[in-house]
Design an enzyme around this catalytic site. Sequence first.
Site, PDB file in Angstrom:
ATOM      1  CG  HIS A 148     -23.850  -5.483-160.782  1.00 17.16           C
ATOM      2  ND1 HIS A 148     -23.472  -4.186-160.990  1.00 17.16           N
ATOM      3  CD2 HIS A 148     -24.758  -5.455-159.799  1.00 17.16           C
ATOM      4  CE1 HIS A 148     -24.125  -3.405-160.152  1.00 17.16           C
ATOM      5  NE2 HIS A 148     -24.903  -4.145-159.417  1.00 17.16           N
TER       6      HIS A 148
ATOM      7  CE1 TYR B 291     -17.314   1.772-166.372  1.00 18.21           C
ATOM      8  CE2 TYR B 291     -18.769   0.191-167.448  1.00 18.21           C
ATOM      9  CZ  TYR B 291     -17.754   0.474-166.550  1.00 18.21           C
ATOM     10  OH  TYR B 291     -17.184  -0.550-165.826  1.00 18.21           O
TER      11      TYR B 291
ATOM     12  N   PRO C 247      -8.206   2.354-162.442  1.00 14.53           N
ATOM     13  CG  PRO C 247      -9.420   4.007-161.334  1.00 14.53           C
ATOM     14  CD  PRO C 247      -8.091   3.729-161.967  1.00 14.53           C
TER      15      PRO C 247
ATOM     16  CE  LYS D  30     -10.227  -6.719-165.973  1.00 20.95           C
ATOM     17  NZ  LYS D  30     -11.110  -7.880-166.064  1.00 20.95           N
TER      18      LYS D  30
ATOM     19  CE1 TYR E 270     -16.242  -3.602-166.858  1.00 27.68           C
ATOM     20  CE2 TYR E 270     -18.189  -4.979-166.760  1.00 27.68           C
ATOM     21  CZ  TYR E 270     -17.531  -3.813-166.430  1.00 27.68           C
ATOM     22  OH  TYR E 270     -18.167  -2.857-165.668  1.00 27.68           O
TER      23      TYR E 270
END
Length: 386
Positions: free
Chosen positions: A75, A196, A288, A292, A383
């Site tokens: 991804h 998201y 979450p 991580k 990220y």
Amino acid sequence: MTTAQAGVVIVGAGPAGLVLGSLLLNRGIDCVILERRSRAAVEGRARAGFLAAHSVRVLTENGLAAGLRAHGRTHTSCLFRSDLGEFTLDYAKSGEGEAHTVYPQQQLVRDLVAEYLRRGGEIRFGAEVAEISEGAVRVHDGTGVTARYTAGCDGHRGVGRAALTSRGIRTARWDHGVSWLAVLVAAPPSMEAVGYALHERGFAGHMARTASVTRYYLQCPRGTDPADWSDDRIWAELAIRLRTDEFGPLHHGPVLEKAAFDLRSDVLESPGAGRLWLAGDAAGLISPSAAKGANLAILQAELLARALEGALAHGDETGLARYPADCLPRVWRAHEFSHWMSGLLHGPAGQDDKARYGRQLQYARLESLRTSRTHQDFFAENYTGI
Ligand code: APR
């Protein structure tokens, strides 16, 4: 009590304990893993699945990446939806960003168990540790293991953490005030990437796992009983929050699992002392929001393996003494970003002035991410980095 001996006794066969075990075996350090649950239970538990490039490097360098290289999906972007529209952020192309590998955690755990056993390691399943004391652990069935060092990799409710806090090591803790309903469905992903969605009804998340299994999250009130969420209600709410009327498909399938949990984070002020050292959730729980948890577990296992090798193979404990200082700054950076991400994803509930103000800040943050290269680079570095 019947006792066995090892250089390191590892409590817990999650990602932290299993990676640590294999890395120690690679370095010629003998160890034994004690896991309270059965092998089938450990290998069947669906959890995270988002591996940062650093985690993939550690697994690859240590011969633990064959499965994820063969079956993992790369991804490089994620997608945001809100009433301002939809945009994709190509984080692997921004600044210091790198790709993620999506590989369900239970498959990784299966690979790690197989590889650890292939290397001659010993795991005792169904062995619940009751107590950790200086140089020994006692199992509920009356057996025990004595070892020069104990590695507590037994999660955030484990005995490893309890043994340290009982010695006065303190915890820093945060409740994000948010809860999620986590839903696992037998359906292909509905989007190319992680999605998201910000919505005044609450956050919704889409995480691809495999070609036929997808994870969704719905922000829900504290104390939500998953039984109140029928499959129809879940799909209807996902459709609203993910705005599928406007932006496209929502692939339905049977709901395999649903569970509600509160977003909380904590960090022990030291991940160990003396002969007891922690890695993974035992040393700190991370919300979450930025996926991580498993990546920090792998990072800590790597650092701890190196430190334990120094102590056991070369009689040099300086690596162990440095382990907290090696871990904590990276752990805290991950927490800081996770916290930031939580603020991005969750607006305040309600319709009062304060809630309206908070929601506008949330949208302003999203808009910065959509339009500003600097914000995109910040996001990409944090990220994907660990
Ligand atoms: N005795 C033996 N085993 C124990 C005990 C005990 N007293 N207590 C807990 N365990 C085992 C659990 O059964 C579990 O298999 O320890 C293991 C801990 O594993 P995880 O909870 O997966 O924790 P960790 O290895 O730190 O991985 C952490 O992975 O799932 C992701 O994002 C998630 O942050 C999490 C990360």
